[in-house]
Scaffold this motif. Structure first.
Motif, PDB file in Angstrom:
ATOM      1  N   PHE A  11       0.815  -1.203   0.000  1.00 53.80           N
ATOM      2  CA  PHE A  11       0.000   0.000   0.000  1.00 53.80           C
ATOM      3  C   PHE A  11       0.858   1.267   0.000  1.00 53.80           C
ATOM      4  O   PHE A  11       0.329   2.372  -0.028  1.00 53.80           O
ATOM      5  CB  PHE A  11      -0.935   0.001   1.215  1.00 53.80           C
ATOM      6  CG  PHE A  11      -2.262  -0.640   0.948  1.00 53.80           C
ATOM      7  CD1 PHE A  11      -3.438   0.041   1.162  1.00 53.80           C
ATOM      8  CD2 PHE A  11      -2.331  -1.942   0.463  1.00 53.80           C
ATOM      9  CE1 PHE A  11      -4.670  -0.548   0.898  1.00 53.80           C
ATOM     10  CE2 PHE A  11      -3.556  -2.540   0.205  1.00 53.80           C
ATOM     11  CZ  PHE A  11      -4.728  -1.845   0.421  1.00 53.80           C
ATOM     12  N   LYS A  12       2.177   1.092   0.039  1.00 54.57           N
ATOM     13  CA  LYS A  12       3.110   2.212  -0.030  1.00 54.57           C
ATOM     14  C   LYS A  12       4.225   1.847  -1.010  1.00 54.57           C
ATOM     15  O   LYS A  12       4.586   0.669  -1.146  1.00 54.57           O
ATOM     16  CB  LYS A  12       3.723   2.512   1.334  1.00 54.57           C
ATOM     17  CG  LYS A  12       2.735   2.966   2.412  1.00 54.57           C
ATOM     18  CD  LYS A  12       2.320   4.418   2.210  1.00 54.57           C
ATOM     19  CE  LYS A  12       1.470   4.895   3.380  1.00 54.57           C
ATOM     20  NZ  LYS A  12       1.045   6.310   3.221  1.00 54.57           N
ATOM     21  N   TYR A  63       2.866   1.781  -5.846  1.00 53.96           N
ATOM     22  CA  TYR A  63       1.692   1.339  -5.103  1.00 53.96           C
ATOM     23  C   TYR A  63       1.112   0.081  -5.746  1.00 53.96           C
ATOM     24  O   TYR A  63       0.952   0.007  -6.967  1.00 53.96           O
ATOM     25  CB  TYR A  63       0.627   2.434  -5.104  1.00 53.96           C
ATOM     26  CG  TYR A  63       1.006   3.680  -4.335  1.00 53.96           C
ATOM     27  CD1 TYR A  63       0.783   3.770  -2.968  1.00 53.96           C
ATOM     28  CD2 TYR A  63       1.593   4.771  -4.983  1.00 53.96           C
ATOM     29  CE1 TYR A  63       1.120   4.919  -2.260  1.00 53.96           C
ATOM     30  CE2 TYR A  63       1.934   5.920  -4.290  1.00 53.96           C
ATOM     31  CZ  TYR A  63       1.702   5.986  -2.928  1.00 53.96           C
ATOM     32  OH  TYR A  63       2.037   7.113  -2.225  1.00 53.96           O
ATOM     33  N   GLY A  64       0.784  -0.893  -4.905  1.00 57.14           N
ATOM     34  CA  GLY A  64       0.119  -2.105  -5.388  1.00 57.14           C
ATOM     35  C   GLY A  64       1.044  -3.215  -5.792  1.00 57.14           C
ATOM     36  O   GLY A  64       0.567  -4.300  -6.175  1.00 57.14           O
ATOM     37  N   ASN A  68       1.847  -1.950   6.048  1.00 60.75           N
ATOM     38  CA  ASN A  68       1.347  -1.429   4.778  1.00 60.75           C
ATOM     39  C   ASN A  68       1.476  -2.447   3.650  1.00 60.75           C
ATOM     40  O   ASN A  68       1.209  -2.125   2.500  1.00 60.75           O
ATOM     41  CB  ASN A  68       2.078  -0.142   4.401  1.00 60.75           C
ATOM     42  CG  ASN A  68       1.626   1.036   5.235  1.00 60.75           C
ATOM     43  OD1 ASN A  68       0.464   1.426   5.163  1.00 60.75           O
ATOM     44  ND2 ASN A  68       2.536   1.583   6.043  1.00 60.75           N
ATOM     45  N   ARG A  78      -0.233  -5.871   2.693  1.00 58.82           N
ATOM     46  CA  ARG A  78      -1.406  -6.621   3.138  1.00 58.82           C
ATOM     47  C   ARG A  78      -1.609  -7.881   2.300  1.00 58.82           C
ATOM     48  O   ARG A  78      -1.368  -7.889   1.080  1.00 58.82           O
ATOM     49  CB  ARG A  78      -2.649  -5.735   3.052  1.00 58.82           C
ATOM     50  CG  ARG A  78      -2.507  -4.464   3.880  1.00 58.82           C
ATOM     51  CD  ARG A  78      -3.747  -3.597   3.825  1.00 58.82           C
ATOM     52  NE  ARG A  78      -3.526  -2.312   4.481  1.00 58.82           N
ATOM     53  CZ  ARG A  78      -4.414  -1.340   4.527  1.00 58.82           C
ATOM     54  NH1 ARG A  78      -5.609  -1.512   3.969  1.00 58.82           N
ATOM     55  NH2 ARG A  78      -4.131  -0.201   5.136  1.00 58.82           N
ATOM     56  N   HIS A  93      -4.558   5.301  -4.261  1.00 59.65           N
ATOM     57  CA  HIS A  93      -5.681   4.498  -3.761  1.00 59.65           C
ATOM     58  C   HIS A  93      -5.625   3.117  -4.426  1.00 59.65           C
ATOM     59  O   HIS A  93      -5.206   2.991  -5.581  1.00 59.65           O
ATOM     60  CB  HIS A  93      -6.997   5.202  -4.105  1.00 59.65           C
ATOM     61  CG  HIS A  93      -8.192   4.632  -3.404  1.00 59.65           C
ATOM     62  ND1 HIS A  93      -8.776   3.444  -3.767  1.00 59.65           N
ATOM     63  CD2 HIS A  93      -8.922   5.104  -2.355  1.00 59.65           C
ATOM     64  CE1 HIS A  93      -9.814   3.196  -2.982  1.00 59.65           C
ATOM     65  NE2 HIS A  93      -9.915   4.195  -2.106  1.00 59.65           N
ATOM     66  N   PRO A  94      -6.039   2.064  -3.724  1.00 64.59           N
ATOM     67  CA  PRO A  94      -6.007   0.725  -4.349  1.00 64.59           C
ATOM     68  C   PRO A  94      -6.737   0.653  -5.691  1.00 64.59           C
ATOM     69  O   PRO A  94      -6.333  -0.126  -6.558  1.00 64.59           O
ATOM     70  CB  PRO A  94      -6.670  -0.162  -3.289  1.00 64.59           C
ATOM     71  CG  PRO A  94      -6.345   0.500  -2.003  1.00 64.59           C
ATOM     72  CD  PRO A  94      -6.380   1.981  -2.287  1.00 64.59           C
ATOM     73  N   ILE A 109      -9.424  -2.900   1.023  1.00 64.16           N
ATOM     74  CA  ILE A 109      -9.514  -1.453   1.206  1.00 64.16           C
ATOM     75  C   ILE A 109     -10.144  -1.151   2.557  1.00 64.16           C
ATOM     76  O   ILE A 109     -11.202  -1.686   2.896  1.00 64.16           O
ATOM     77  CB  ILE A 109     -10.362  -0.801   0.094  1.00 64.16           C
ATOM     78  CG1 ILE A 109      -9.676  -0.944  -1.269  1.00 64.16           C
ATOM     79  CG2 ILE A 109     -10.609   0.676   0.392  1.00 64.16           C
ATOM     80  CD1 ILE A 109     -10.527  -0.449  -2.430  1.00 64.16           C
TER      81      ILE A 109
END
Length: 862
Positions: A544-545, A560-561, A610, A612, A752-753, A850
């Motif tokens: 997530f970061k 991200y992701g 962060n 997941r 954002h995801p 999320i």
């Protein structure tokens, strides 16, 4: 025995009389017909118009003609999803078959070079691209019979001077779906009542292909095997005339071109519209007058979009003709006058097909001139254009870039590698990572269609989408190349090697890691890899970061992701995991990096909170009456064909009985959903307990109106106006407010995801609906928002544009332990929007992890 012989004699006499009656009805002035060639009625065992012929029997009949006659040859050009062969039959004189390749080459060369005018003309007749419009398909058997059996001097001249191709059914899967329905519910005697089940197919109907797509919109997009086969064959032969037989409402009459003048495509030279269509229209009118059949022209049916079967050829110097026949939607149905019969509709289609052949030969010189002038005009336009080329590329997503290039090449658009670094349009493109399409090429008209974001229109009513820019649908970084002035300006273009073969992503073998493997989600195939890893038993996490890590002996930034597959904390052994990631990387065509340490050079470490764990998605999609079959089919196709993930399709009527506990995600596309409390409560409780609801367009409206979320729709301006217009202007005024389909830009939160994998916050989206969402009161929940001046291309009414500006495109709302992801639009439109598919796939794969931020002090305010 005598009684049996008498019975057989009477039966044979009746069959002969019936056959004669059929021939008299369909071919009243046929002249001599070869008795060795069986009529469709003789071959099938029933008169045309009394039974819907299955596709396999149509194929058998064409192959029987091929066996019996040296005028006919049948070839297979493709195969449908349901494994039905796509056949193309050619009809010409036996002497022409001996030189068929010479005819093909001459046909191609005379488009741009003088000579070969004496060689046979090539035309094509096709039908039934919509499966539940069967009269055209049925008529192709009669057309084939006539071309094979007729001994008239006119027919012999046709065969000597032409090669007539007939593709009897362009959508075999849909055709059989409808034929089975009609035959299954056929009465004896026929039931003409429009309310009878025969005339009212159940959802989704036979119009579409296997995945519920409209194949008549796919010639430009080539998402499916049917269109891929049609387009490949078209460019192999380049027919001068292409005919497309359709059906329309039961109470209509018969339509033939010319169509609505204000909806002609402005890129296509006017000779087609000003000369060819009106001239052919006179031929069609004469034939229909002789039958006494009512018809209309010039009122509707645009030629704007290059993806129709009746318009694709227009963008290559050919004439495409659309026939629309009022439909019996079965065997006979009441109308506002007298009942319309299936046989009657077949006869009109047959007449139109034979008239096309007759008119094409009569207008051969005009057709030859049209194509030569077309390519000359196109080159003149290209030389005068200030845009000398388009440069594009996305090295972070080769899957998407190569798919774009391969689609351009399907349309015979010239594409080159970039031979040096270029800065244009505020972007830098590097050699080895980008490509160039020169404008000065033979297919310049199609180049403009693929790249231009705005085509000049003279109308505000559109039968379909008002823009279709491929470069935007792929969200492809690109720029216009504005070269110097003069005829030879294009020689300065950075043109490297021409692309002549389909491009495929080749990835390096995966290096074994003792710690973890990484997959960048910027690539389109990351989701295919993710699902394959999860299906293989791997536990996959997502960051997530962003972070910078050492992989392959060098530092590399990960966004991200990013997908992380740790070697430990797995149910698989390290050896099994390595074999799995190696196989998945190769299968998905995506690079898998080996991580040397969990200690990042910069940013979060691999063991951070962060990072997941992702749950393997179990998706359920509501389908059935009231639900948009197109949007549901687009999701089914995306997950089936591009991700390799199954999706459960639950009929809406079974929702209240279904146990939803096993599913991570519930999908509701556009539709008219039940407004009863039990249905709303069922979905709401499931979300509250941790489910992820993903909604599109009117599906989002349903979720808001049923109180599943606190998010809101943008109110409609209800200010009363005392305006007054003439009655006959109502269609124009109100139709202009509809959103047929345009391209807009949104600002996407790519932290954002839902925005994972996007490297630019500005993203083009396709909008063809009037769902307008208010931005959320929470500053974190509006994931994508339309810009203040959002229109990229296409038509939109000023009042609609004003409401769309600054509205929300995607909202994510936390509800209990779950969440609702509301899309104002459809990110999967026609399987062409590679650029926004990722938004939906992110909702599917990342939605369940999320957590929606709550506002400070929100509970106190409530």
């Amino acid at each position: 025995m005598k009684k049996l012989l008498r019975f057989l004699w009477v039966a044979g006499l009746l069959l002969c009389q019936l056959t004669y009656a059929q021939q008299s009805y369909f071919f009243p002035n046929a002249g001599p017909l070869n008795p060795a060639i069986p009529t469709p009625e003789q071959f099938l065992g029933y008169p045309i118009g009394t039974h819907m012929t299955r596709y396999d029997k149509i194929v058998e009949y064409f192959r029987e003609l091929d066996r019996l006659s040296d005028r006919v040859s049948v070839e297979v050009i493709g195969q449908t999803y349901e494994h039905r062969p796509l056949i193309m039959a050619s009809f010409t004189a036996p002497t022409n078959y001996a030189r068929l390749e010479n005819i093909r080459q001459a046909n191609l060369s005379r488009a741009t070079q003088p000579g070969n005018d004496e060689m046979p003309l090539v035309i094509q007749i096709g039908a039934n691209v919509h499966g539940n419009e069967p009269s055209g398909g049925e008529s192709t058997m009669l057309t084939a019979y006539y071309l094979t059996a007729s001994e008239s001097e006119e027919t012999k001249k046709w065969l000597n001077d032409m090669v007539v191709f007939v593709e009897p059914i362009l959508n075999p899967d849909g055709r059989d779906r409808f034929a089975n329905w009609a035959n299954m519910h056929k009465g004896s005697p026929f039931v003409a009542d429009p309310l009878d089940r025969e005339h009212n197919e159940i959802w989704p109907g036979g119009r579409m292909n296997h995945y519920w797509f409209d194949p008549n919109r796919d010639w430009f997009l080539c998402a499916h095997p049917e269109a891929q086969a049609h387009v490949q064959w078209f460019h192999r032969w380049m027919p001068y005339v292409v005919v497309d037989h359709h059906e329309m409402g039961t109470n209509a009459t018969f339509y033939f071109d010319p169509g609505k003048a204000s909806s002609n495509n402005p890129l296509v030279p006017a000779y087609l519209y000003d000369t060819i269509y009106p001239t052919f229209g006179e031929h069609f009118a004469k034939a229909m007058n002789n039958l006494g059949s009512l018809y209309f022209t010039k009122e509707t049916f645009d030629k704007l979009y290059p993806g129709y079967g009746s318009s694709y050829t227009n963008f290559y110097g050919g004439a495409g003709f659309l026939f629309e026949q009022a439909s019996a939607r079965g065997f006979t149905q009441e109308t506002t006058t007298i009942p319309i019969t299936f046989a009657f509709t077949v006869r009109n289609q047959l007449t139109a097909a034979l008239t096309t052949i007759r008119a094409s030969l009569a207008e051969k010189n005009n057709l030859l001139r049209m194509r030569r002038d077309f390519f000359k005009t196109a080159l003149d336009q290209a030389r005068k254009s200030p845009v000398k080329g388009y440069v594009f590329g996305d090295p972070q997503d080769l899957t998407r870039a190569y798919s774009f290039i391969n689609l351009l090449r399907r349309h015979q658009i010239e594409v080159h590698e970039l031979d040096r670094e270029v800065t244009a349009g505020g972007k830098t493109f590097r050699k080895g990572e980008a490509y160039v399409v020169p404008t000065e090429q033979r297919n310049y008209i199609m180049v403009r269609s693929a790249f231009e974001k705005q085509i000049p229109y003279s109308d505000s009513l559109f039968y379909d989408a008002s823009t279709w820019s491929l470069v935007h649908s792929f969200n492809m970084p690109y720029a216009e190349l504005m070269a110097g002035t003069g005829r030879n300006a294009q020689t300065n273009l950075p043109l490297g090697k021409a692309i002549t073969q389909p491009l495929m992503v080749n990835v390096a073998p995966v290096s074994r890691s003792p710690y973890a493997y990484l997959v960048d989600v910027t690539d389109y195939n990351a989701y295919k890899a993710l699902y394959a890893l999860q299906s293989g038993g791997a536990i996959v996490k997502t960051a997530f970061k962003p972070f910078t890590a050492r992989t392959g002996g060098q530092e590399r930034a990960y966004g991200y992701g990013t997908l992380i597959v740790p070697v430990q904390q797995q149910l698989l052994s390290p050896d099994s995991l390595y074999r799995l990631v190696s196989a998945v990387g190769k299968q998905a065509g995506i690079a898998v990096q080996s991580l040397e340490s969990g200690y990042s050079v910069k940013g979060v470490d691999i063991g951070s909170n962060n990072v997941r764990t992702l749950r393997k998605p179990e998706a359920l999609m509501l389908v059935g009456p009231g639900v948009s079959a197109y949007e549901a089919g687009e999701i089914w196709h995306l997950l089936d064909q591009r991700v390799g993930m199954p999706v459960t399709k639950l009929d809406l009527s079974a929702l209240l009985r279904a146990n939803l506990n096993r599913y991570t995600t519930l999908i509701m596309v556009s539709g008219q959903y039940p407004t009863d409390k039990p249905t709303a409560d069922k979905v709401k409780n499931w979300v509250q307990n941790g489910g992820t609801l993903v909604t599109f367009k009117t599906g989002s409206e349903w979720a808001i109106k049923q109180g599943l979320t606190k998010e809101k729709l943008l109110p409609v301006d209800t200010t009363k106006r005392s305006l007054r217009y003439n009655y006959d202007e109502a269609t124009n005024w109100e139709g202009a407010k509809a959103q047929g389909g345009s391209i807009f830009t949104v600002d996407l939160d790519n932290t954002h995801p839902i925005g994972f994998g996007f490297t630019d916050r500005t993203v083009p989206v396709f909008r063809n609906g009037l769902t307008i969402l208010q931005p959320s009161q929470s500053p974190y929940n509006t994931v994508a928002q339309y810009k203040a001046s959002p229109l990229v291309g296409g038509y939109v009414h000023p009042t609609v544009l004003k409401r769309v500006a600054n509205s929300a495109a995607i909202l994510v709302s936390g509800e209990g332990a779950g969440r609702i992801i509301l899309f104002a639009d459809n990110p999967n439109f026609r399987a062409a929007w590679y650029g926004t598919n990722k938004l939906f796939l992110n909702a599917l794969f990342f939605g369940p992890v999320i957590t929606v931020p709550s506002l400070e002090g929100e509970e106190e305010k409530n």
